[in-house]
Scaffold this motif. Structure first.
Motif, PDB file in Angstrom:
ATOM      1  N   GLU A 115       0.747  -1.266   0.085  1.00 48.21           N
ATOM      2  CA  GLU A 115      -0.110   0.230  -0.151  1.00 48.21           C
ATOM      3  C   GLU A 115       0.844   1.104   0.050  1.00 48.21           C
ATOM      4  N   MET A 121      -0.966   3.090  -5.350  1.00 46.59           N
ATOM      5  CA  MET A 121      -1.832   4.080  -4.631  1.00 46.59           C
ATOM      6  C   MET A 121      -2.504   4.970  -5.660  1.00 46.59           C
ATOM      7  N   ASN A 124      -5.271   2.764  -7.075  1.00 48.47           N
ATOM      8  CA  ASN A 124      -6.339   2.514  -5.981  1.00 48.47           C
ATOM      9  C   ASN A 124      -7.244   4.128  -6.129  1.00 48.47           C
TER      10      ASN A 124
END
Length: 460
Positions: A115, A121, A124
């Motif tokens: 993450e 990132m 997402n």
């Protein structure tokens, strides 16, 4: 002490050695030598063993139904949104390719989603910004399908452990793979990672416990599959995939794309009653969905034709293809026509290689009476555009783990695919993939394949 096999990736590796979190090699049949599975399931290399690399396995199977490339005209909301995804991912096709490759290699090594990775990132964040559109498209697709039956007569429910599968690893696939595929998953058909991950284990169970030969397994699979859906709460839907060999049920979170609560049933080998689930059709909103619905109904009915001598209106898959050549040609032409043309100077970056043997590129081909090559009916009947063919050829050209990651990278970022019209109903398709490129002609009406060419990038 029995050791459970962990979910596997079909990989072209000569040995069963792998590092990191270990591997459990299992002898499995090479399904490619029998037929193409529904959606032209790509099986890379010439595998003798299944090597457990969970995230790669799931992503490979999602490639079948979830591929898109830059298009010029968008007729549905899904196509328009796919174009937005392609535009967002364009830097990762050219300029940031290494960043995406590093992300995939890190996921493979760590078996978790990093993450803190800037590429992850960014991907997402795109999903977060467009959450309403993702949820809407996924929900619309779920509502097109019927509810599941109350019971599955003639099927035996199994625990995951009875299939010699590690439950923890299956859960990891349902989370890790599905979340990585989140950006490209727009409908329920594209959520079926576990359905295909279980394929080899189901065959082994049926072979060991019921003596089912590979030919019998593949015949049962050739009757196609049905999808049933049922809402559980605001975000969760129960999805059931039914075929004549086994049934998979799982819970799908349309907000996160995570799949869990997996259940499996396998056929006991007894003949199903005539007409079972013959009315389990789905609502079709586009010409492609209408053809998909008709294909599904035809294949499913062939079981009753064989075992109950029922006149179902569909005599064979080949007969269906011949009767619907115009529909296939129209859909394929529309999809291929939206691909960009090749840049004029593109070959300056490449060196021409000896042409690959067409049998190696297109295993599921047939020879016509004139000696030409043609896609087999098992591949052609599910090809409504061009993605299945390109996926299949790319996997056949992949030669190891590095190519596998390259293949997945191409899918996530968007393929570099191009089309050039040759004559009526004939197109030349070209794909640049990793350090290579390949090209071939395809008659979208007759399925004749030919004039294959291959290149490698120049050094330096």
């Amino acid at each position: 002490m029995d050791v459970q096999h962990k979910p596997s990736v079909l990989d072209s590796m000569e040995s069963a050695a792998c590092s990191g979190i270990g591997c459990w090699p299992v002898e499995v049949p090479d399904f490619r030598d029998i037929m193409v599975l529904p959606e032209s399931l790509p099986l890379p290399g010439k595998p003798k063993r299944m090597i457990r690399q969970g995230y790669l396995c799931g992503l490979f199977f999602l490639l079948l139904v979830n591929s898109s490339t830059a298009q010029k005209k968008y007729e549905t909301e899904k196509e328009r949104f796919q174009a937005r995804i392609d535009a967002f991912m364009q830097p990762y096709r050219s300029g940031k390719e290494e960043a995406l490759q590093r992300l995939l290699m890190r996921i493979e090594a760590e078996q978790s989603l990093p993450e803190d990775d800037s590429t992850y990132m960014a991907i997402n964040a795109f999903h977060t910004r467009n959450r309403k559109t993702y949820n809407k498209l996924r929900l619309n697709s779920l509502k097109r399908y019927p509810a599941p039956p109350d019971t599955f007569p003639g099927y035996e429910q199994l625990s995951i452990s009875q299939l010699d599968i590690d439950q923890t690893e299956l859960d990891r696939i349902g989370t890790l793979v599905q979340q990585m595929a989140n950006i490209r998953t727009l409908d329920v058909e594209e959520s079926a990672t576990v359905q295909y991950v279980l394929l080899g284990s189901v065959f082994k169970y049926l072979q060991d416990n019921y003596g089912v030969p590979l030919s019998g397994f593949m015949e049962g699979y050739s009757y196609g599959h049905l999808i049933c859906t049922e809402k559980q709460d605001r975000e969760h839907w129960q999805v059931t995939w039914v075929n004549r060999v086994y049934i998979t049920r799982y819970r799908w979170n349309i907000a996160t794309n995570v799949v869990d609560e997996v259940k499996v049933w396998v056929s006991d080998g007894e003949i199903r009653s005539a007409g079972w689930l013959s009315d389990a059709t789905f609502r079709a909103d586009t010409p492609q969905q209408e053809l998909m619905r008709d294909v599904s109904a035809c294949l499913w009915s062939l079981y009753d034709r064989k075992h109950h001598h029922t006149d179902t209106g569909c005599e064979s898959a080949l007969g269906f293809l011949e009767a619907n050549r115009d529909r296939y040609a129209t859909l394929r032409d529309q999809r291929i026509g939206k691909l960009p043309r090749l840049p004029e100077d593109w070959e300056e970056q490449y060196v021409r290689k000896e042409a690959p043997i067409i049998d190696d590129l297109f295993l599921p081909v047939e020879r016509t009476g004139e000696g030409a090559y043609r896609l087999s009916e098992s591949m052609s009947i599910s090809e409504f555009g061009y993605q299945n063919i390109l996926n299949h050829v790319q996997v056949r050209l992949s030669e190891g783990p590095v190519d596998n990651i390259q293949f997945i990278k191409s899918w996530i970022a968007g393929y570099k695919a191009y089309a050039t019209p040759v004559e009526k109903d004939v197109w030349r398709l070209t794909v640049r993939f990793g350090s290579g490129a390949f090209s071939f002609t395809w008659n979208i009406r007759t399925d004749i394949i030919g004039e294959e060419q291959r290149w490698e990038k120049k050094a330096g």
